[in-house]
Motif scaffolding. Structure first.
Motif, PDB file in Angstrom:
ATOM      1  N   VAL A   1     -73.548  20.531 -40.167  1.00  0.00           N
ATOM      2  CA  VAL A   1     -74.126  21.192 -38.933  1.00  0.00           C
ATOM      3  C   VAL A   1     -72.994  22.474 -38.636  1.00  0.00           C
ATOM      4  CG1 VAL A   1     -72.849  19.804 -37.178  1.00  0.00           C
ATOM      5  CG2 VAL A   1     -75.017  21.370 -36.864  1.00  0.00           C
ATOM      6  N   HIS A   2     -73.575  23.477 -38.236  1.00  0.00           N
ATOM      7  CA  HIS A   2     -72.806  24.763 -38.295  1.00  0.00           C
ATOM      8  C   HIS A   2     -72.945  25.284 -36.529  1.00  0.00           C
ATOM      9  CE1 HIS A   2     -72.276  29.352 -39.149  1.00  0.00           C
ATOM     10  NE2 HIS A   2     -71.379  28.885 -38.311  1.00  0.00           N
ATOM     11  N   VAL A   3     -71.568  25.035 -36.164  1.00  0.00           N
ATOM     12  CA  VAL A   3     -71.589  25.267 -34.626  1.00  0.00           C
ATOM     13  C   VAL A   3     -70.507  26.268 -34.149  1.00  0.00           C
ATOM     14  CG1 VAL A   3     -72.366  22.748 -34.385  1.00  0.00           C
ATOM     15  CG2 VAL A   3     -70.079  23.206 -34.264  1.00  0.00           C
ATOM     16  N   ARG A   4     -70.847  26.635 -32.972  1.00  0.00           N
ATOM     17  CA  ARG A   4     -69.522  27.271 -32.363  1.00  0.00           C
ATOM     18  C   ARG A   4     -69.371  26.776 -31.007  1.00  0.00           C
ATOM     19  NH1 ARG A   4     -72.491  33.294 -31.197  1.00  0.00           N
ATOM     20  NH2 ARG A   4     -74.465  32.521 -30.279  1.00  0.00           N
ATOM     21  N   HIS A   5     -68.105  26.725 -30.463  1.00  0.00           N
ATOM     22  CA  HIS A   5     -67.776  26.073 -29.021  1.00  0.00           C
ATOM     23  C   HIS A   5     -66.864  26.752 -28.294  1.00  0.00           C
ATOM     24  CE1 HIS A   5     -63.888  23.902 -29.722  1.00  0.00           C
ATOM     25  NE2 HIS A   5     -63.975  24.857 -30.392  1.00  0.00           N
ATOM     26  N   ILE A   6     -66.801  26.316 -27.126  1.00  0.00           N
ATOM     27  CA  ILE A   6     -65.763  26.816 -26.343  1.00  0.00           C
ATOM     28  C   ILE A   6     -64.899  25.701 -25.567  1.00  0.00           C
ATOM     29  CG2 ILE A   6     -65.428  27.907 -23.891  1.00  0.00           C
ATOM     30  CD1 ILE A   6     -67.816  29.928 -24.604  1.00  0.00           C
ATOM     31  N   LEU A   7     -63.716  25.923 -25.527  1.00  0.00           N
ATOM     32  CA  LEU A   7     -62.842  24.719 -25.145  1.00  0.00           C
ATOM     33  C   LEU A   7     -61.862  25.358 -23.893  1.00  0.00           C
ATOM     34  CD1 LEU A   7     -61.275  21.953 -25.496  1.00  0.00           C
ATOM     35  CD2 LEU A   7     -59.859  23.195 -26.982  1.00  0.00           C
ATOM     36  N   ILE A   8     -61.692  24.600 -23.054  1.00  0.00           N
ATOM     37  CA  ILE A   8     -60.825  24.564 -21.696  1.00  0.00           C
ATOM     38  C   ILE A   8     -59.877  23.239 -21.863  1.00  0.00           C
ATOM     39  CG2 ILE A   8     -60.634  24.772 -19.443  1.00  0.00           C
ATOM     40  CD1 ILE A   8     -61.651  27.140 -20.513  1.00  0.00           C
ATOM     41  N   LYS A   9     -58.643  23.767 -22.503  1.00  0.00           N
ATOM     42  CA  LYS A   9     -57.821  22.703 -22.557  1.00  0.00           C
ATOM     43  C   LYS A   9     -57.252  21.950 -21.000  1.00  0.00           C
ATOM     44  CE  LYS A   9     -55.640  23.936 -26.787  1.00  0.00           C
ATOM     45  NZ  LYS A   9     -54.413  24.359 -27.546  1.00  0.00           N
ATOM     46  N   PHE A  10     -56.890  20.940 -21.201  1.00  0.00           N
ATOM     47  CA  PHE A  10     -56.176  20.134 -20.124  1.00  0.00           C
ATOM     48  C   PHE A  10     -54.809  20.949 -20.102  1.00  0.00           C
ATOM     49  CE2 PHE A  10     -58.657  16.118 -21.419  1.00  0.00           C
ATOM     50  CZ  PHE A  10     -59.728  16.685 -20.517  1.00  0.00           C
ATOM     51  N   LYS A  11     -54.371  21.065 -18.905  1.00  0.00           N
ATOM     52  CA  LYS A  11     -52.951  21.760 -18.593  1.00  0.00           C
ATOM     53  C   LYS A  11     -52.147  20.691 -17.627  1.00  0.00           C
ATOM     54  CE  LYS A  11     -54.351  26.359 -19.685  1.00  0.00           C
ATOM     55  NZ  LYS A  11     -55.579  26.134 -19.730  1.00  0.00           N
ATOM     56  N   PRO A  12     -51.059  20.182 -17.882  1.00  0.00           N
ATOM     57  CA  PRO A  12     -50.430  19.212 -17.148  1.00  0.00           C
ATOM     58  C   PRO A  12     -50.242  19.711 -15.796  1.00  0.00           C
ATOM     59  CG  PRO A  12     -49.046  19.939 -18.446  1.00  0.00           C
ATOM     60  CD  PRO A  12     -50.049  20.432 -18.916  1.00  0.00           C
ATOM     61  N   THR A  13     -50.280  18.975 -14.802  1.00  0.00           N
ATOM     62  CA  THR A  13     -50.040  19.270 -13.021  1.00  0.00           C
ATOM     63  C   THR A  13     -48.700  18.812 -12.863  1.00  0.00           C
ATOM     64  OG1 THR A  13     -50.816  17.082 -12.374  1.00  0.00           O
ATOM     65  CG2 THR A  13     -52.367  19.001 -12.535  1.00  0.00           C
ATOM     66  N   ALA A  14     -47.784  19.180 -11.993  1.00  0.00           N
ATOM     67  CA  ALA A  14     -46.572  18.701 -11.412  1.00  0.00           C
ATOM     68  C   ALA A  14     -46.561  17.272 -11.444  1.00  0.00           C
ATOM     69  CB  ALA A  14     -46.003  19.523 -10.517  1.00  0.00           C
ATOM     70  N   ALA A  15     -47.488  16.933 -10.595  1.00  0.00           N
ATOM     71  CA  ALA A  15     -47.637  15.286 -10.407  1.00  0.00           C
ATOM     72  C   ALA A  15     -47.856  14.767 -11.774  1.00  0.00           C
ATOM     73  CB  ALA A  15     -48.745  14.915  -9.413  1.00  0.00           C
ATOM     74  N   SER A  16     -48.368  14.909 -12.568  1.00  0.00           N
ATOM     75  CA  SER A  16     -48.833  14.335 -13.953  1.00  0.00           C
ATOM     76  C   SER A  16     -47.556  14.168 -14.911  1.00  0.00           C
ATOM     77  CB  SER A  16     -49.998  14.992 -14.899  1.00  0.00           C
ATOM     78  OG  SER A  16     -49.583  16.259 -15.249  1.00  0.00           O
ATOM     79  N   ILE A  17     -46.654  15.389 -14.911  1.00  0.00           N
ATOM     80  CA  ILE A  17     -45.381  15.434 -15.434  1.00  0.00           C
ATOM     81  C   ILE A  17     -44.263  14.485 -14.862  1.00  0.00           C
ATOM     82  CG2 ILE A  17     -43.265  16.753 -15.895  1.00  0.00           C
ATOM     83  CD1 ILE A  17     -45.221  18.920 -16.165  1.00  0.00           C
ATOM     84  N   GLU A  18     -44.575  14.424 -13.460  1.00  0.00           N
ATOM     85  CA  GLU A  18     -43.627  13.484 -12.623  1.00  0.00           C
ATOM     86  C   GLU A  18     -43.941  11.996 -13.042  1.00  0.00           C
ATOM     87  OE1 GLU A  18     -42.860  12.433  -8.139  1.00  0.00           O
ATOM     88  OE2 GLU A  18     -43.238  14.487  -8.506  1.00  0.00           O
ATOM     89  N   ARG A  19     -45.338  11.575 -13.141  1.00  0.00           N
ATOM     90  CA  ARG A  19     -45.656  10.259 -13.679  1.00  0.00           C
ATOM     91  C   ARG A  19     -45.206   9.875 -14.922  1.00  0.00           C
ATOM     92  NH1 ARG A  19     -50.611  12.085 -11.478  1.00  0.00           N
ATOM     93  NH2 ARG A  19     -51.511  12.291 -13.519  1.00  0.00           N
ATOM     94  N   THR A  20     -45.474  10.912 -15.779  1.00  0.00           N
ATOM     95  CA  THR A  20     -44.828  10.864 -17.326  1.00  0.00           C
ATOM     96  C   THR A  20     -43.316  10.638 -17.421  1.00  0.00           C
ATOM     97  OG1 THR A  20     -46.744  12.085 -17.869  1.00  0.00           O
ATOM     98  CG2 THR A  20     -45.076  11.640 -19.635  1.00  0.00           C
ATOM     99  N   GLN A  21     -42.803  11.469 -16.698  1.00  0.00           N
ATOM    100  CA  GLN A  21     -41.110  11.358 -16.683  1.00  0.00           C
ATOM    101  C   GLN A  21     -40.491   9.867 -16.274  1.00  0.00           C
ATOM    102  OE1 GLN A  21     -38.667  13.981 -17.180  1.00  0.00           O
ATOM    103  NE2 GLN A  21     -37.488  12.181 -17.492  1.00  0.00           N
TER     104      GLN A  21
END
Length: 449
Positions: A276-296
């Motif tokens: 199948v031949h497709v085209r797409h648009i992607l909006i990537k996730f970007k980390p929030t300050a809270a998500s970085i703090e949880r990961t840290q």
């Protein structure tokens, strides 16, 4: 700098255009291999690509080009005999990759098409037979040498046969491990990214051109090409993307959906059997300050468990690391150069941030968790483990067995290929144009009968 690059690209693509014109007007056969022929335009096109790499004009290089084309023709003809197949998807993927690179060099798709004086679609069709033959030849070459391996005795004999005065000198090498974590977003944190994707989809369904919206807003590498991903099978995409692409009809625009990369929506352009031949648009996730703090916090906890001996590094990496390249190897990073996949890595091949982290460490020690940005621009946290460090030294079997084994294997591969080609040349009709017969590279191809 930019002006010089522009001039070079203009020269290259004008040369390519001249080649296409020559093919139609004054082309000629420069070599015959079995039932196949090689045209002057084939050699000239390869020469144009050689110039595109920034190389200086060199007429002798055409001798090397013809030798490569002779080799390719002999391999591809044997591939037909051996029923070695190349799929349309493989050809499309190769062509798309080439065109992405050429577009980047030219400064965009529109400028590339202007240089080529044709659409990329037409250029792909012009190049398809050549790429098809190249891929077939590559598969045949792999088929010839796929079972080649070397024993420890063969490695020892190979090393002992080397001139001791010309043995390579290796710089410092290290074995390192890593535990990598990327911030995970909650449903609430993802909402703004989904809303942005939904807004872009509405623009498209309200009449905006899909390709234009993709070029302006998509956060995927396909954005400069209007989000076009070409023809693909299910295996080439993550399951959520494949499921959406294969359930829609040509022309349909999908709803917004989520994959590990972010929120997408796609449009099916064409169906062709299992592709199948497709085209797409992607909006990537970007980390929030809270998500970085949880990961840290999570990373610090694992670091403390590992450094106090309560959790061994191998299991910590296997169960917690997000690195697909190293987690299933117990966190150990592999040298990506060559085919040996050794854990020994020259320090000059390390990322600057990794080198800075492990440089002050002694073997067995760990760097502290730190934030980093990967090759795709994604923010994560990482700490490294230094397993060993080998000082600069002249090559020897004890410290460099893996590298010497790879060199010995490559030597055996080359000898097997040489034997194969010698046999095929003796039993295949080969004729080379008189003006190429003075090429040193082609002496072995010229019949002595």
């Amino acid at each position: 700098m930019k002006k010089n690059l522009y001039t070079l690209l203009l020269l290259v693509f004008v040369t390519a255009q001249t080649v296409f014109a020559q093919k139609q007007v004054i082309d000629r056969v420069v070599a015959t291999v079995g039932s196949g022929i090689i045209l002057q335009s084939d050699v000239d096109m390869q020469y144009a690509q050689y110039l595109s790499g920034g190389n200086k004009p060199n007429a002798d290089f055409k001798c090397e080009m013809l030798q490569q084309l002779l080799t390719q023709k002999l391999l591809s003809q044997q591939a037909v005999i051996d029923s070695i197949e190349v799929g349309e998807t493989e050809v499309d993927d190769n062509l798309n990759s080439r065109l992405r690179y050429m577009s980047q060099q030219a400064g965009g798709q529109e400028r590339l098409e202007k240089f080529l004086n044709r659409s990329l679609l037409q250029y792909k069709e012009d190049m398809r037979p050549s790429i098809y033959e190249q891929l077939k030849a590559n598969k045949m070459r792999q088929n010839i040498v796929q079972k080649v391996d070397v024993t420890p005795i063969e490695v020892k004999r190979y090393f002992e046969g080397l001139n001791t005065d010309s043995l390579p000198y290796f710089n410092t090498e290290v074995e390192i491990g890593e535990i990598v974590m990327f911030p995970k977003l909650t449903v609430e944190e993802k909402a703004e990214f989904k809303a942005k994707a939904e807004g872009l989809r509405k623009q498209v369904t309200d009449g905006s051109d899909f390709g234009t919206v993709a070029r302006l807003y998509s956060e995927d590498g396909s954005a400069p090409y209007g989000g076009d991903l070409g023809f693909n099978t299910r295996d080439n995409w993550v399951k959520e993307f494949a499921a959406m692409a294969f359930k829609l009809k040509a022309g349909d625009v999908s709803p917004v959906f989520e994959t590990k990369y972010g929120f997408h929506f796609l449009q099916v352009l064409e169906r062709r059997g299992e592709e199948v031949h497709v085209r797409h648009i992607l909006i990537k996730f970007k980390p929030t300050a809270a998500s970085i703090e949880r990961t840290q916090a999570k990373m610090d906890s694992i670091y403390n468990l590992v450094t106090t001996g309560k959790l061994d590094f191998y299991h910590a990496a296997t169960t917690n690391s997000d690195s697909e390249e190293s987690k299933f190897n117990g966190g150990m990073v592999l040298n990506q150069e060559g085919e040996s996949r050794s854990t020994l890595i020259p320090v000059d091949k390390l990322e600057a941030s990794v080198f800075q982290a492990i440089d002050p460490l002694k073997p067995g020690e760990y760097s502290k968790p730190a934030q980093f940005t990967d090759r795709t621009g994604e923010i994560g946290l990482r700490f490294n483990y230094l397993k060993s460090r080998i000082a600069p030294h002249k090559a020897n079997l004890d410290e460099d067995f893996v590298k010497i084994k790879e060199a010995a294997r490559q030597d055996k591969v080359n000898r097997k290929l040489n034997t194969w080609f010698e046999s095929k040349r003796e039993n295949t009709y080969i004729n080379i144009a008189d003006d190429f017969k003075d090429c040193n590279e082609l002496k072995v191809w010229i019949s002595k009968k």
